[in-house]
Each structure stands twice: as structure tokens, then as C-alpha cells.
Design an enzyme around this catalytic site. Structure first.
Site, mmCIF file in Angstrom:
data_model
loop_
_atom_site.group_PDB
_atom_site.id
_atom_site.type_symbol
_atom_site.label_atom_id
_atom_site.label_comp_id
_atom_site.label_asym_id
_atom_site.label_seq_id
_atom_site.Cartn_x
_atom_site.Cartn_y
_atom_site.Cartn_z
ATOM 1 C CB SER A 1 59.443 -49.808 -113.952
ATOM 2 O OG SER A 1 59.740 -49.405 -112.628
ATOM 3 C CE1 TYR B 1 54.274 -47.889 -113.092
ATOM 4 C CE2 TYR B 1 56.027 -48.990 -111.888
ATOM 5 C CZ TYR B 1 55.622 -48.063 -112.823
ATOM 6 O OH TYR B 1 56.557 -47.309 -113.501
HETATM 7 P P1 NAD Z 1 54.170 -39.237 -117.345
HETATM 8 O O1 NAD Z 1 52.936 -39.217 -116.512
HETATM 9 O O2 NAD Z 1 55.039 -38.040 -117.434
HETATM 10 O O3 NAD Z 1 53.831 -39.674 -118.837
HETATM 11 C C1 NAD Z 1 52.942 -40.695 -119.116
HETATM 12 C C2 NAD Z 1 52.516 -40.542 -120.561
HETATM 13 O O4 NAD Z 1 51.535 -41.560 -120.837
HETATM 14 C C3 NAD Z 1 51.845 -39.198 -120.859
HETATM 15 O O5 NAD Z 1 52.184 -38.795 -122.186
HETATM 16 C C4 NAD Z 1 50.351 -39.539 -120.755
HETATM 17 O O6 NAD Z 1 49.540 -38.653 -121.513
HETATM 18 C C5 NAD Z 1 50.380 -40.932 -121.354
HETATM 19 N N1 NAD Z 1 49.207 -41.723 -121.003
HETATM 20 C C6 NAD Z 1 48.687 -41.992 -119.775
HETATM 21 N N2 NAD Z 1 47.568 -42.749 -119.905
HETATM 22 C C7 NAD Z 1 47.412 -42.966 -121.231
HETATM 23 C C8 NAD Z 1 46.450 -43.673 -122.015
HETATM 24 N N3 NAD Z 1 45.413 -44.299 -121.453
HETATM 25 N N4 NAD Z 1 46.587 -43.670 -123.354
HETATM 26 C C9 NAD Z 1 47.611 -43.010 -123.958
HETATM 27 N N5 NAD Z 1 48.553 -42.331 -123.264
HETATM 28 C C10 NAD Z 1 48.448 -42.312 -121.939
HETATM 29 O O7 NAD Z 1 54.974 -40.526 -116.817
HETATM 30 P P2 NAD Z 1 56.464 -41.005 -117.006
HETATM 31 O O8 NAD Z 1 57.080 -41.016 -115.664
HETATM 32 O O9 NAD Z 1 57.150 -40.299 -118.126
HETATM 33 O O10 NAD Z 1 56.184 -42.520 -117.377
HETATM 34 C C11 NAD Z 1 56.432 -43.069 -118.649
HETATM 35 C C12 NAD Z 1 56.704 -44.552 -118.502
HETATM 36 O O11 NAD Z 1 57.885 -44.743 -117.740
HETATM 37 C C13 NAD Z 1 55.589 -45.307 -117.783
HETATM 38 O O12 NAD Z 1 55.391 -46.572 -118.397
HETATM 39 C C14 NAD Z 1 56.153 -45.488 -116.384
HETATM 40 O O13 NAD Z 1 55.627 -46.611 -115.748
HETATM 41 C C15 NAD Z 1 57.631 -45.651 -116.699
HETATM 42 N N6 NAD Z 1 58.519 -45.394 -115.567
HETATM 43 C C16 NAD Z 1 58.538 -44.173 -114.950
HETATM 44 C C17 NAD Z 1 59.413 -43.974 -113.894
HETATM 45 C C18 NAD Z 1 59.515 -42.664 -113.172
HETATM 46 O O14 NAD Z 1 60.221 -42.608 -112.155
HETATM 47 N N7 NAD Z 1 58.904 -41.598 -113.641
HETATM 48 C C19 NAD Z 1 60.240 -45.010 -113.460
HETATM 49 C C20 NAD Z 1 60.182 -46.223 -114.104
HETATM 50 C C21 NAD Z 1 59.319 -46.401 -115.170
#
Ligand code: NAD
Length: 256
Positions: A138, A151
Site C-alpha cells: 500500500s 495497517y
Molecule cells: P477487499 O475487502 O475488497 O478484499 C479483501 C480480500 O481479502 C477479500 O477477498 C476478502 O475475502 C479477503 N480476506 C479478508 N480476510 C481474509 C482472511 N482472513 N483470509 C483470507 N482472505 C481474507 O479489499 P481490497 O481493497 O481489495 O484490498 C486488497 C489488498 O489491497 C489489501 O491487502 C489492502 O490492504 C490493499 N490495499 C487496498 C487499498 C484500497 O484503497 N482499497 C489501497 C492500498 C492497498
């Protein structure tokens, strides 16, 4: 480009993970999905791209379940050639109020899970002298924001793990790099928009604008599709010597 390769993407039932899984599938990779929620819809979206799809429901906070998932992937497809560590959760609170169980869960899911999948995937990648490990960190792996101690700590840890993994494999065909998104409009971020809207009495549109305006100079969300294309680049021959980078796609967030 990725025909006959297998990609395992953790947390790929929604958001960024699903976007990356679909981008790799468009290049011909077979996909192992993981995560909770809308499993069948995610499986159908990837299968529609004409590749083989498997699913494992391992909880990424549990090392024994991660081991079972990696063994199942190897049994089904021979080996994992591309590992995308993407599963992640968020919790927002100041350090002194941060619930201890949320700290432990964020460290386990956002950081330690990547250590476990990586240590289990590496031997086969090293034997094949080809592998790609892509860690979805991130912009919070590069800079901090208030209220996000667990985080930010976990994501800085992911960037560190990326560099060490890249260095230990630097003379091989196995690369490891991190992707550092800014805001991406997924369920994880929509929750933060909803919290802002509720706290300040704003509409969804106003709260979204406020969220972007605080951090992201482009005033645009990065999309899962754009992040998927960066993952495809890391898997391409042109990226053979890209090792240990933390590449932000953040609308200028970290440039400030
Ligand atoms: P999201 O909530 O849409 O997806 C998260 C995914 O992780 C889902 O498929 C969920 O089922 C899975 N998950 C959660 N807990 C779990 C567990 N214990 N075991 C297995 N799977 C699990 O979130 P996202 O925004 O797509 O995030 C994905 C990644 O991107 C994360 O690591 C997040 O930190 C990172 N990220 C997101 C953003 C943003 O703005 N959305 C920005 C930077 C980084």
C-alpha cells in the site's frame, strides 16, 4: 504470455485481488482463488476468461490453513509459479485505543500470511528457476496516516519482506516486488467513506471527495484493472531484472 503458469492470489474474491486474478487469467494463467464472501461469482468471472480455476478457503490468519492451501494448489496444478499476496483487512483507531485483537489480526493477515505463502512457494520456484512473487502492500508501506498503526506497520513490513525475498533470490529467475496502491474504491475503502459520511453528515459523493482530497492529488481512485496490468508487467520478460521495488500507483500521494 502466462499460458501453462499457475497464479495463486490470496484474498481474490473481491476488489484488488479479483482484479489481479482476472488480469493474469487474461494472459492465460490458471488461477487459484482464496478469500471469503462471493466465492461462486468470483470463480465464474475468472472461468469466463477460459482458464482453469480452483478455490481454497484458507483463513490467512492461520498458518496451518495456509499450508493446506499451498499443498492443495500444488496437488491440483503441479506448482504455484506466480504468488500474489493480497489478502488484507483494516481497522481505524488511535494507538492507545487500538483493540489488541485487531492489531494481532491485521499483523497476521496483512503481513505474516505473506511470509508463510512465500516460504512455502519458494522451493518449487527456485527448482524451476522461474517465479514471480507480488506483494500487494500500500502507499501505507511507504508513508503513514494517523489512526492506522497496525495497517501501516504491517504494510511497511510487507515492503521489507519484499526486499529481503528479492535479494535472497537475486541471481535466480525468481523475482519479488510490491505494489503500493493509493485509494482504490473496494469494499475495504467504501467502509471508510461510509464512516466519514456518517460522522460528518455528508452524502456518499461529498465524503468520497473529502477522502480523495485529503491524500490523493489526482482526485481519482486507482482501479483494480490498472493494478492488474502492473502485476502482468511484473510477470513479463521485460521485468526480469525488476527486483525488490515498491511501486506506488497512488495518484501522487507519496510524491507530496
Ligand atoms: P477487499 O475487502 O475488497 O478484499 C479483501 C480480500 O481479502 C477479500 O477477498 C476478502 O475475502 C479477503 N480476506 C479478508 N480476510 C481474509 C482472511 N482472513 N483470509 C483470507 N482472505 C481474507 O479489499 P481490497 O481493497 O481489495 O484490498 C486488497 C489488498 O489491497 C489489501 O491487502 C489492502 O490492504 C490493499 N490495499 C487496498 C487499498 C484500497 O484503497 N482499497 C489501497 C492500498 C492497498
Amino acid at each position: 504470455m502466462l499460458k501453462n503458469k499457475t497464479a495463486l492470489v490470496t484474498g481474490s474474491t473481491s476488489g484488488i485481488g479479483l482484479g489481479i486474478a482476472k488480469a493474469l487469467a487474461r494472459q492465460g494463467a490458471n488461477i487459484v482463488l482464496n478469500g471469503f464472501g462471493e466465492v461462486e461469482a468470483a470463480q465464474a468471472e475468472v472461468a469466463a476468461l477460459g482458464v482453469k480455476v480452483a478455490y481454497h478457503g484458507a483463513d490467512m490468519s492461520r498458518p496451518a490453513e495456509i499450508e493446506a492451501m499451498m499443498a492443495a494448489a500444488a496437488a491440483e496444478f503441479g506448482q504455484v509459479d506466480i504468488l500474489v499476496n493480497n489478502a488484507g483487512i483494516q481497522h481505524v483507531a488511535s494507538v492507545q485505543d487500538f483493540p489488541v485483537d485487531r492489531w494481532d489480526a491485521i499483523l497476521a493477515i496483512n503481513l505474516s500470511s505473506a511470509f508463510h505463502t512465500t516460504r512455502l512457494a519458494l522451493p518449487a520456484m527456485q527448482a524451476a528457476n522461474w517465479g514471480r512473487i507480488i506483494n500487494v502492500a500500500s502507499v501505507h508501506g511507504l508513508v503513514a496516516s494517523a489512526q492506522k498503526s497496525a495497517y501501516v506497520a504491517a504494510k511497511h513490513g510487507v515492503v521489507g519482506l519484499t526486499k529481503v525475498t528479492a535479494l535472497e533470490n537475486a541471481t535466480t529467475g525468481v523475482t519479488c516486488n510490491a505494489i503500493c496502491p493509493g485509494w482504490v474504491l473496494t469494499p475495504l475503502v467504501q467502509k471508510q467513506v461510509d464512516a466519514k459520511a456518517a460522522a460528518l453528515g455528508l452524502s456518499n459523493e461529498e465524503a468520497t471527495k473529502l477522502l480523495l482530497g485529503e491524500k490523493e492529488p489526482s482526485m481519482q481512485f486507482t482501479t483494480p484493472e490498472e493494478l492488474g496490468e502492473l502485476a502482468v508487467f511484473f510477470c513479463s520478460p521485460a521485468a526480469n531484472n525488476v527486483r525488490g521495488v515498491a511501486w506506488n500507483m497512488d495518484g501522487g500521494w507519496a510524491a507530496q
